[in-house]
Enzyme design. Structure first.
Site, PDB file in Angstrom:
ATOM      1  CE  LYS A 165      -3.213   2.721   2.773  1.00  9.05           C
ATOM      2  NZ  LYS A 165      -3.963   2.878   4.027  1.00  9.05           N
ATOM      3  CD  GLU A 231      -5.909   7.877  10.944  1.00 12.74           C
ATOM      4  OE1 GLU A 231      -5.427   6.738  10.999  1.00 12.74           O
ATOM      5  OE2 GLU A 231      -6.018   8.524   9.878  1.00 12.74           O
ATOM      6  CD  GLU A 275      -7.120   2.515   1.646  1.00 13.80           C
ATOM      7  OE1 GLU A 275      -6.853   3.646   2.100  1.00 13.80           O
ATOM      8  OE2 GLU A 275      -7.897   2.325   0.696  1.00 13.80           O
ATOM      9  CD  GLU A 411     -10.116   7.986  -0.644  1.00 17.82           C
ATOM     10  OE1 GLU A 411      -9.351   7.952   0.340  1.00 17.82           O
ATOM     11  OE2 GLU A 411     -10.458   6.962  -1.280  1.00 17.82           O
TER      12      GLU A 411
END
Length: 428
Positions: A165, A231, A275, A411
């Site tokens: 990733k 986050e 992911e 996105e």
């Protein structure tokens, strides 16, 4: 050192009293902090040239301030994405604490995860409303087509087996003849992001050699890192840890039916769950040596901001050693695959090769840590660097084997929405 007892003032008063250039503001779901003045600071030299780990140097700084000024000092500030670059950390002269901005004591509330109504600080600043923003000139760095090409390049690294990733990002450079109104933008971020972490941190002026040719704010007297991150990297209270990695996202819809369909689709998406799993596995691996107990849910859940849905896993644990501070845990995790990639060092190298700009403090961490080691650190996403007449907005997307370059571009466009909304702009 002056420190007001926690929760003795209204959180909205702290938001009202924030002043760029002399304040640090941090609002989480559990508390609000306004820090002002400076008793001590880490030097701004190259971090790689400084002996001792960052967490140890911060502990030494806190102890020095405690011995000189007494009280219960804390360190506040931000750490960049690149760990070879200098952190912006200081011990404030005054700290004022309050409960959360979005509690039952305010008039802020939400419907379907979106802010409605007004707060009792509404008249303290002049929030910028949609369509009332200054006349900004907007440039994409890189251009959208170049970002798509970068994603295509990253997919080749993944196909070759070099990466599992990688997170690629892009920026919007906004320039205006009017002065950037940071307090109003911070107010808007706090108003519309009721479940996340709103922050504002003073940054040092850019030097010409680190700014790049596309920057308009080189040598400015003042810059501010401002944002509303969803986050949490880590929260520590005593031995108890909470870590909440996010990975896998979908834009919100104004249509409630469509919005629920998008949330359900995200939760079932094979690509997004993969992911997310890459991130959770890496975070758990980093935490296990530090913890005597670690609870990692088997399945992700959903969290939402006003603009995005995210896959979320809340990990809790108990430290084995009370001397391990919240900052030390944050540094053990940073950067997670949620903002960098996997394997980490290879992802960093590819990011340097593909991205045409310096991330600076974007995808770094921001927060606070006290002398006992307790604290909160969040990942600096949904953010911007603000100067007197310019802002630089950031957004990124996680790339895995099943990624579609045009979808990843979309996105990033959706993620710009948090800051653009705060600026009174609808889209890029």
């Amino acid at each position: 050192m002056k420190s007001n007892t926690a929760f003795e003032v209204q959180a909205t008063q702290l938001l009202k009293d924030y002043k760029p250039g002399s304040s640090f503001f941090f609002a989480s779901p559990s508390r609000t902090l306004l820090a002002q003045g400076t008793l001590g600071a880490l030097p701004h030299g190259d971090a790689s040239d400084t002996e001792g780990g960052l967490a140890e140097r911060v502990a030494t700084l806190l102890e020095s301030v405690r011995q000189s000024h007494g009280g219960h000092p804390i360190v506040v500030g931000a750490i960049p994405f690149d760990d070879s670059r200098a952190a912006q950390l200081l011990v404030p002269a005054e700290t004022r604490w309050a409960g959360p901005l979005h509690s039952n004591s305010t008039n802020w509330h939400s419907e379907n995860g979106k802010a409605v109504g007004s707060a009792n600080v509404a008249d303290s600043v002049n929030p910028v409303k949609l369509g009332q923003a200054p006349d900004y000139g907007i440039r994409s760095v890189p251009e959208p087509s170049e970002f798509v090409q970068g994603v295509e390049q990253a997919l080749k690294y993944i196909a070759s087996g070099e990466l599992n990733k990688i997170v690629l990002s892009r920026t919007l450079q906004l320039d205006t003849s009017e002065q950037v109104d940071v307090p109003s933008y911070l107010h808007n971020l706090a108003r519309h992001n009721t479940k996340g972490y709103t922050f504002a941190v003073d940054l040092p002026a850019l030097e010409a050699e680190e700014a790049g040719s596309d920057r308009a704010d080189v040598g400015v007297e003042q810059r501010t890192l401002i944002g509303a991150s969803p986050e949490l990297l880590v929260s520590r209270e005593g031995l108890h840890l909470t870590v909440n990695p996010l990975a896998g996202s979908a834009p919100r819809s104004d249509d409630p039916v469509e919005d629920k369909l998008r949330a359900a689709a995200l939760l079932e998406s094979v690509k997004d769950r993969h992911e997310h799993a890459v991130v959770v596995e890496a975070v758990a691996l980093a935490l296990r040596p530090l913890c005597r107990r670690l609870d990692v849910p088997q399945e992700p859940s959903l969290i939402q901001t006003e603009t995005m849905w995210h896959l979320s896993t809340e990990i809790t644990g108990e430290l084995s050693d009370l001397s391990v501070s919240s900052l030390a845990v944050a540094l053990a995790l940073h950067p997670t695959p949620a903002v960098c990639g996997s394997p980490t060092e290879q992802a960093k190298k590819v990011i340097r090769d593909i991205e045409s700009f310096d991330r600076g403090f974007y995808t770094g961490i921001v927060g606070w840590c006290d002398a006992a080691g307790d604290g909160e650190w969040v990942i600096t996403i949904r953010c911007a660097e603000a100067a007197k007449h310019s802002l630089r907005l950031f957004a990124g997307a996680g790339i895995v084997a099943a990624s579609n370059p045009e979808d990843e571009l979309a996105e990033t466009a959706a993620k710009f929405g948090t800051m653009l909304q705060a600026l009174g702009l609808k889209h890029e």
